[in-house]
Motif scaffolding. Structure first.
Motif, PDB file in Angstrom:
ATOM      1  N   LYS A  59       0.830  -1.203   0.000  1.00 12.67           N
ATOM      2  CA  LYS A  59       0.000   0.000   0.000  1.00 12.67           C
ATOM      3  C   LYS A  59       0.869   1.259   0.000  1.00 12.67           C
ATOM      4  CE  LYS A  59      -4.154  -1.893   0.087  1.00 12.67           C
ATOM      5  NZ  LYS A  59      -5.204  -1.617  -0.896  1.00 12.67           N
ATOM      6  N   GLU A  60       1.919   1.252  -0.869  1.00 12.96           N
ATOM      7  CA  GLU A  60       2.800   2.404  -1.056  1.00 12.96           C
ATOM      8  C   GLU A  60       3.728   2.673   0.132  1.00 12.96           C
ATOM      9  OE1 GLU A  60       3.003   3.604  -4.032  1.00 12.96           O
ATOM     10  OE2 GLU A  60       1.378   2.265  -4.589  1.00 12.96           O
ATOM     11  N   ILE A  61       3.776   1.744   1.112  1.00 15.08           N
ATOM     12  CA  ILE A  61       4.726   1.890   2.212  1.00 15.08           C
ATOM     13  C   ILE A  61       5.881   0.925   1.960  1.00 15.08           C
ATOM     14  CG2 ILE A  61       5.050   1.810   4.705  1.00 15.08           C
ATOM     15  CD1 ILE A  61       2.034   2.053   5.007  1.00 15.08           C
ATOM     16  N   GLN A  62       7.112   1.415   2.009  1.00 11.66           N
ATOM     17  CA  GLN A  62       8.263   0.578   1.717  1.00 11.66           C
ATOM     18  C   GLN A  62       8.699  -0.214   2.948  1.00 11.66           C
ATOM     19  OE1 GLN A  62      11.298   3.102   0.135  1.00 11.66           O
ATOM     20  NE2 GLN A  62      10.375   3.219  -1.890  1.00 11.66           N
ATOM     21  N   GLN A  63       9.063  -1.461   2.717  1.00 12.91           N
ATOM     22  CA  GLN A  63       9.594  -2.320   3.776  1.00 12.91           C
ATOM     23  C   GLN A  63      10.958  -2.833   3.351  1.00 12.91           C
ATOM     24  OE1 GLN A  63       7.461  -6.002   4.561  1.00 12.91           O
ATOM     25  NE2 GLN A  63       8.217  -6.071   6.658  1.00 12.91           N
ATOM     26  N   GLU A  64      11.962  -2.550   4.125  1.00 11.72           N
ATOM     27  CA  GLU A  64      13.303  -3.000   3.797  1.00 11.72           C
ATOM     28  C   GLU A  64      13.526  -4.419   4.296  1.00 11.72           C
ATOM     29  OE1 GLU A  64      16.488  -0.445   4.725  1.00 11.72           O
ATOM     30  OE2 GLU A  64      15.622   1.300   3.736  1.00 11.72           O
ATOM     31  N   LEU A  65      14.088  -5.239   3.417  1.00 15.89           N
ATOM     32  CA  LEU A  65      14.422  -6.614   3.776  1.00 15.89           C
ATOM     33  C   LEU A  65      15.917  -6.700   4.033  1.00 15.89           C
ATOM     34  CD1 LEU A  65      12.310  -8.552   1.133  1.00 15.89           C
ATOM     35  CD2 LEU A  65      11.584  -7.400   3.211  1.00 15.89           C
ATOM     36  N   ILE A  66      16.309  -7.752   4.711  1.00 16.35           N
ATOM     37  CA  ILE A  66      17.720  -7.915   5.057  1.00 16.35           C
ATOM     38  C   ILE A  66      18.129  -9.360   4.780  1.00 16.35           C
ATOM     39  CG2 ILE A  66      17.254  -8.479   7.481  1.00 16.35           C
ATOM     40  CD1 ILE A  66      19.709  -6.800   8.215  1.00 16.35           C
ATOM     41  N   GLU A  67      19.289  -9.528   4.172  1.00 16.22           N
ATOM     42  CA  GLU A  67      19.753 -10.882   3.887  1.00 16.22           C
ATOM     43  C   GLU A  67      21.250 -10.961   4.153  1.00 16.22           C
ATOM     44  OE1 GLU A  67      20.355 -10.355  -0.903  1.00 16.22           O
ATOM     45  OE2 GLU A  67      18.512 -11.256  -0.145  1.00 16.22           O
ATOM     46  N   SER A  68      21.745 -12.173   4.263  1.00 13.66           N
ATOM     47  CA  SER A  68      23.156 -12.315   4.635  1.00 13.66           C
ATOM     48  C   SER A  68      23.862 -13.334   3.757  1.00 13.66           C
ATOM     49  CB  SER A  68      23.269 -12.764   6.089  1.00 13.66           C
ATOM     50  OG  SER A  68      23.097 -14.155   6.192  1.00 13.66           O
ATOM     51  N   LYS A  69      25.151 -13.312   3.895  1.00 21.26           N
ATOM     52  CA  LYS A  69      25.980 -14.327   3.269  1.00 21.26           C
ATOM     53  C   LYS A  69      25.749 -15.655   3.973  1.00 21.26           C
ATOM     54  CE  LYS A  69      30.859 -15.214   2.217  1.00 21.26           C
ATOM     55  NZ  LYS A  69      32.242 -14.682   2.387  1.00 21.26           N
ATOM     56  N   GLU A  70      25.880 -16.744   3.250  1.00 22.66           N
ATOM     57  CA  GLU A  70      25.617 -18.070   3.836  1.00 22.66           C
ATOM     58  C   GLU A  70      26.528 -18.333   5.034  1.00 22.66           C
ATOM     59  OE1 GLU A  70      25.627 -22.837   2.727  1.00 22.66           O
ATOM     60  OE2 GLU A  70      25.940 -21.335   1.155  1.00 22.66           O
ATOM     61  N   TYR A  71      25.916 -18.913   6.078  1.00 22.03           N
ATOM     62  CA  TYR A  71      26.655 -19.319   7.272  1.00 22.03           C
ATOM     63  C   TYR A  71      26.077 -20.666   7.695  1.00 22.03           C
ATOM     64  CZ  TYR A  71      28.454 -19.347  12.052  1.00 22.03           C
ATOM     65  OH  TYR A  71      29.092 -19.695  13.215  1.00 22.03           O
ATOM     66  N   HIS A  72      26.892 -21.558   8.216  1.00 14.68           N
ATOM     67  CA  HIS A  72      26.356 -22.831   8.690  1.00 14.68           C
ATOM     68  C   HIS A  72      27.174 -23.377   9.856  1.00 14.68           C
ATOM     69  CE1 HIS A  72      29.461 -24.274   5.805  1.00 14.68           C
ATOM     70  NE2 HIS A  72      29.629 -25.215   6.705  1.00 14.68           N
ATOM     71  N   ASP A  73      26.519 -24.249  10.625  1.00 19.28           N
ATOM     72  CA  ASP A  73      27.157 -25.019  11.695  1.00 19.28           C
ATOM     73  C   ASP A  73      27.169 -26.485  11.294  1.00 19.28           C
ATOM     74  OD1 ASP A  73      27.685 -23.028  13.678  1.00 19.28           O
ATOM     75  OD2 ASP A  73      25.554 -22.990  14.171  1.00 19.28           O
ATOM     76  N   ILE A  74      28.094 -27.221  11.839  1.00 19.04           N
ATOM     77  CA  ILE A  74      28.076 -28.683  11.742  1.00 19.04           C
ATOM     78  C   ILE A  74      27.803 -29.209  13.146  1.00 19.04           C
ATOM     79  CG2 ILE A  74      29.309 -30.790  11.141  1.00 19.04           C
ATOM     80  CD1 ILE A  74      28.755 -29.039   8.743  1.00 19.04           C
ATOM     81  N   ILE A  75      26.639 -29.810  13.338  1.00 19.70           N
ATOM     82  CA  ILE A  75      26.251 -30.314  14.654  1.00 19.70           C
ATOM     83  C   ILE A  75      25.963 -31.812  14.535  1.00 19.70           C
ATOM     84  CG2 ILE A  75      24.694 -30.029  16.613  1.00 19.70           C
ATOM     85  CD1 ILE A  75      24.035 -27.248  15.608  1.00 19.70           C
ATOM     86  N   PHE A  76      26.752 -32.597  15.227  1.00 16.63           N
ATOM     87  CA  PHE A  76      26.657 -34.064  15.158  1.00 16.63           C
ATOM     88  C   PHE A  76      26.614 -34.536  13.700  1.00 16.63           C
ATOM     89  CE2 PHE A  76      25.003 -33.183  19.447  1.00 16.63           C
ATOM     90  CZ  PHE A  76      25.856 -34.005  20.174  1.00 16.63           C
ATOM     91  N   GLY A  77      27.504 -33.953  12.905  1.00 20.98           N
ATOM     92  CA  GLY A  77      27.649 -34.362  11.510  1.00 20.98           C
ATOM     93  C   GLY A  77      26.621 -33.794  10.556  1.00 20.98           C
ATOM     94  N   LYS A  78      25.676 -32.993  11.049  1.00 17.73           N
ATOM     95  CA  LYS A  78      24.628 -32.446  10.199  1.00 17.73           C
ATOM     96  C   LYS A  78      24.905 -30.969   9.931  1.00 17.73           C
ATOM     97  CE  LYS A  78      19.575 -32.131   9.769  1.00 17.73           C
ATOM     98  NZ  LYS A  78      19.510 -32.943   8.550  1.00 17.73           N
ATOM     99  N   LYS A  79      24.835 -30.585   8.660  1.00 21.13           N
ATOM    100  CA  LYS A  79      25.048 -29.197   8.279  1.00 21.13           C
ATOM    101  C   LYS A  79      23.776 -28.397   8.515  1.00 21.13           C
ATOM    102  CE  LYS A  79      26.476 -26.303   4.361  1.00 21.13           C
ATOM    103  NZ  LYS A  79      26.904 -26.312   2.938  1.00 21.13           N
ATOM    104  N   ILE A  80      23.883 -27.353   9.327  1.00 26.02           N
ATOM    105  CA  ILE A  80      22.737 -26.518   9.684  1.00 26.02           C
ATOM    106  C   ILE A  80      22.979 -25.097   9.174  1.00 26.02           C
ATOM    107  CG2 ILE A  80      21.296 -25.631  11.548  1.00 26.02           C
ATOM    108  CD1 ILE A  80      21.151 -28.655  11.261  1.00 26.02           C
ATOM    109  N   ALA A  81      22.236 -24.725   8.151  1.00 28.41           N
ATOM    110  CA  ALA A  81      22.361 -23.373   7.604  1.00 28.41           C
ATOM    111  C   ALA A  81      21.741 -22.362   8.569  1.00 28.41           C
ATOM    112  CB  ALA A  81      21.662 -23.300   6.247  1.00 28.41           C
ATOM    113  N   ASP A  82      22.419 -21.236   8.716  1.00 25.68           N
ATOM    114  CA  ASP A  82      21.922 -20.181   9.610  1.00 25.68           C
ATOM    115  C   ASP A  82      22.286 -18.828   8.997  1.00 25.68           C
ATOM    116  OD1 ASP A  82      20.961 -18.663  11.660  1.00 25.68           O
ATOM    117  OD2 ASP A  82      22.185 -19.559  13.234  1.00 25.68           O
ATOM    118  N   PRO A  83      21.604 -18.441   7.921  1.00 26.18           N
ATOM    119  CA  PRO A  83      21.998 -17.248   7.170  1.00 26.18           C
ATOM    120  C   PRO A  83      21.832 -15.933   7.916  1.00 26.18           C
ATOM    121  CG  PRO A  83      19.898 -18.093   6.382  1.00 26.18           C
ATOM    122  CD  PRO A  83      20.441 -19.117   7.319  1.00 26.18           C
ATOM    123  N   TYR A  84      21.134 -15.951   9.055  1.00 29.53           N
ATOM    124  CA  TYR A  84      20.933 -14.711   9.812  1.00 29.53           C
ATOM    125  C   TYR A  84      21.589 -14.775  11.196  1.00 29.53           C
ATOM    126  CZ  TYR A  84      17.765 -13.733   6.029  1.00 29.53           C
ATOM    127  OH  TYR A  84      17.252 -13.517   4.772  1.00 29.53           O
TER     128      TYR A  84
END
Length: 728
Positions: A22-47
């Motif tokens: 409705k003509e109001i601007q909303q800014e979005l935010i994004e990040s570079k890829e980041y991940h953890d390895i927890i008990f052998g499982k890759k967990i993406a956490d981009p924020y």
């Protein structure tokens, strides 16, 4: 149209782009890829970078999102009228509202009062039920002393009513300063006690002679510190002494043999004049408890003896001389009442006084001079009070009830005849009754003449049913609506729930419930597993590895309301908060098509990261830890943030958090909102509001409550299609 602003960092890149509503601007935010390895499982956490609450760029984004949200909500027609309706709902009460009524053993009444004129809660007392009411302390009185705070959030009178401790807090922080008032002179004692949170951490437990009290000392009160709410200790403060020189009663450091963890909360108190007691509390109901003769209090270090262990599943206990009465769920999911000698309880030498009921849960018990009183509750919504004469070993009798919604009991202990019942229902305001032993009935007790005891919402229907969940287990569902509605799938439904810590969603009248019903909506409460509505087994059925039963039960209730034509998916609004963020966050990520819109306040939405935020370690007892393989699997399944998928039509969302929240992290909500804004393929708005001077949602001023309710309900009415609340 798209504009991009780039911030460079060693670890990530933040890019902002724009959505228009409705003509109001909303800014979005994004990040570079980041991940953890927890008990052998890759967990993406981009924020992940958003977990830094002090990053000015993140705070700027929170501010922009909050302004955007306010701008969108301001465009809803008749929004301001909702505030007027909320005030009118409050004004329908015949008098002032009383909160946290406490009665001393010599029958002095202390209470907070909220007036119709909107004056902040003030502390009053009466020397007797028929005596004149006197103002003891106001917020303005405290502020004149230079003590910070915008709300009185706790008080506790001494047993003889000569002194009263009260605490203040501000901006939702919950951490408090305590002051002590002399009741007769109404003057403050010179000492101010900091680093405490009596409203949420064990309260104040006075010595019987009014000379001092036990309370929990918080070692580090900075919510941003790594040791926040860790290494707490129970201390004794004696009136007139230096509050910096406190005697430690029980702590991890002082009592290494008790295996107290850093995240545990040790709390001590006295029962009668013979014994000291101490519990090693966690966020769960069942804890290890100890006792010691009162003579130990004079020693430099108390030697504690075991009373019972957490495995005994004791919810509460009473002491009468050397006998201990225990409300226990061990081998009795719906609880039973046991009795044993104080020196033999830990050995399991117990007598069954009240056996378990297979259909109803014993929720509370009190012992007075007139015997044992206890409450049985079916599905958390239908309660009754029972009595047993302990001296004559009499039969259990049911006491006639004025209503059967939610019932709690208050007493002055085993040496007093005083017993009160506080009762309320979905459409019946809280009412207070005192037990009359001669008539064996509860008689309505008015503390002040203007108090409202007759607030009943008329012309409404209440249905208490049970709905089969995914595995066939029956989930209690409460449904409230105006008389005469049509089951034509066109009703706007508000569905809410919680399902954690064994907490039950009990019947009560709220301003939000009243407002929704008066606007023609249907209000529904799903009593899912993880709560205590059906006893200990019901709680454990939605706990850690069994947690999916919580949101799957909620989904089943939503499906039922649609199947039975109460509503349709296009008119279904869901609301939850705190640990209810697991419930609602996973419901919308698993079945987004069931809901038109949702609102989540201070939600636990990033479960695998919760333990790294404020109070995170304290909550491991309830949810588990990612450092344990089974705990990690369970937490990952609970994690709504990790279950967001791209290009999915998610419902409209209003996500609310407070930057000062001591119980959770604003970044859980922030990360969820950021990821949802990028992934959501529907045109439905995802709105984020961060209160920079707010917390978990407790201790809000009246103005903040008005804003919160107006935001949530105007959003809900807009999204579910109410013609009077569409965008201008």
């Amino acid at each position: 149209m798209k504009k991009t602003t780039i911030f460079l960092s060693i670890f990530f890149i933040v890019a902002c782009k724009v959505k228009k509503t409705k003509e109001i601007q909303q800014e979005l935010i994004e990040s570079k890829e980041y991940h953890d390895i927890i008990f052998g499982k890759k967990i993406a956490d981009p924020y992940r970078f958003m977990e830094n609450d002090k990053d000015t760029r993140i705070l700027k984004w929170y501010k922009e999102q909050s302004l955007y949200t306010d701008a969108v909500l301001a465009k809803i027609n008749n929004r301001e009228k909702l505030i007027g309706k909320l005030k009118k709902i409050e004004g329908k009460n015949k008098g002032d509202k009383l909160f946290k009524v406490k009665v001393t053993k010599n029958d002095q009444y202390f209470y907070l009062k909220d007036t119709k004129e909107g004056i902040a809660k003030r502390l009053f007392y009466k020397k007797g039920i028929k005596e004149k009411e006197e103002l003891l302390c106001s917020l303005e009185d405290i502020q004149k002393l230079g003590i910070e705070g915008n709300i009185i959030n706790y008080f506790q009178p001494s047993p003889n009513g000569t002194k009263v401790v009260l605490s203040t807090t501000k901006e939702g922080k919950e951490l408090s300063n305590m002051i002590i008032l002399d009741v007769s002179s109404k003057k403050k004692l010179p000492q101010i006690i900091g680093n405490c949170s009596p409203s949420s951490l064990g309260g104040v437990n006075w010595l019987p002679n009014d000379t001092g009290f036990f309370y929990m000392h918080v070692f580090n009160a900075d919510r941003n510190a790594k040791d926040f709410l860790l290494d707490t200790s129970c201390v004794l403060y004696k009136l007139g002494e230096d509050p910096l020189k406190l005697k430690t009663i029980i702590s991890k450091k002082n009592n290494p043999s008790l295996a107290i963890k850093r995240e545990d909360f040790p709390i001590a108190h006295m029962v009668g004049k013979d014994f000291l007691f101490a519990g090693i509390f966690t966020v769960r109901d069942f804890v290890d408890y100890y006792y010691a003769p009162i003579s130990e209090l004079s020693k430099e270090k108390i030697t504690w003896k075991p009373l019972y262990k957490k495995e005994d599943k004791v919810k509460s206990f009473y002491v009468a001389k050397n006998d201990v009465y225990l409300l226990s769920a061990k081998n009795a999911s719906n609880f039973r009442i046991l009795k044993g000698n104080i020196n033999k309880v830990c050995k399991g030498r117990l007598e069954v006084i009240i056996p378990e009921d297979s259909l109803e849960v014993i929720t509370t018990m009190k012992i007075t001079k007139n015997g044992l009183f206890f409450v049985k509750n079916k599905n958390g919504v239908i309660a009754r009070v029972y009595h047993k004469d302990l001296k004559r070993n009499g039969e259990v009798t049911k006491i006639k009830m004025p209503l059967s919604g939610d019932i709690s009991l208050k007493s002055n202990g085993v040496d007093s005849e005083n017993l009160w019942m506080i009762a309320q229902g979905w459409t019946k305001n809280k009412q207070r009754y005192k037990y009359d032993a001669k008539t064996t009935q509860f008689i309505k007790e008015n503390i002040i003449a203007s108090e409202d005891h007759n607030g009943v919402m008329k012309n409404f229907v209440i249905k208490e049913i049970e709905v089969p969940s995914h595995d066939g287990m029956l989930v209690p569902l409460s449904i409230i609506h105006k008389e005469g509605i049509k089951l034509d799938a066109q009703n706007r439904v508000l569905l809410t729930g919680y399902g954690a810590y064994g907490y039950s969603k009990k019947p009560k009248v709220s301003d939000g419930l009243k407002l929704w019903l008066e606007e023609g909506g249907v209000y529904a409460i799903a009593h899912v597993r993880g709560g205590g509505e059906k006893g200990a087994a019901w709680y454990e059925g939605g706990y850690k590895q069994t947690k999916p039963n919580t949101w799957k039960g909620f989904i089943a209730c939503a499906e039922y309301l649609i199947k039975e034509n109460y509503t349709s998916a296009g008119k279904m609004f869901a609301k939850a908060g705190s640990a209810g963020g697991i419930l609602l966050g996973r419901a919308i990520t698993e079945r987004p098509e069931l809901f038109k819109a949702v609102s989540i306040r201070a939600g636990m939405l990033n479960a695998i990261r919760t333990e790294f935020g404020p109070s995170g370690l304290n909550n491991i007892a309830e949810f588990g830890s990612v450092k344990d393989s089974l705990g990690f699997i369970s937490l990952l399944e609970m994690d709504a943030y990790q279950h967001i998928k791209k290009e999915v039509n998610y419902p409209a969302m209003l996500l609310i958090s407070g930057l000062n929240d001591p119980r959770g992290s604003a970044w859980e909500t922030g990360k969820f909102a950021a990821k949802m804004l990028q992934a959501n393929s529907s045109e439905s708005p995802v709105l984020l509001s961060v209160d920079f001077k707010g917390g978990h949602g407790f201790d809000m001023t009246k103005d903040k409550k008005y804003k919160y309710n107006t935001d949530v309900f105007s959003f809900a009415l807009w999204q579910t299609g109410h013609p009077d609340y569409q965008l201008k």
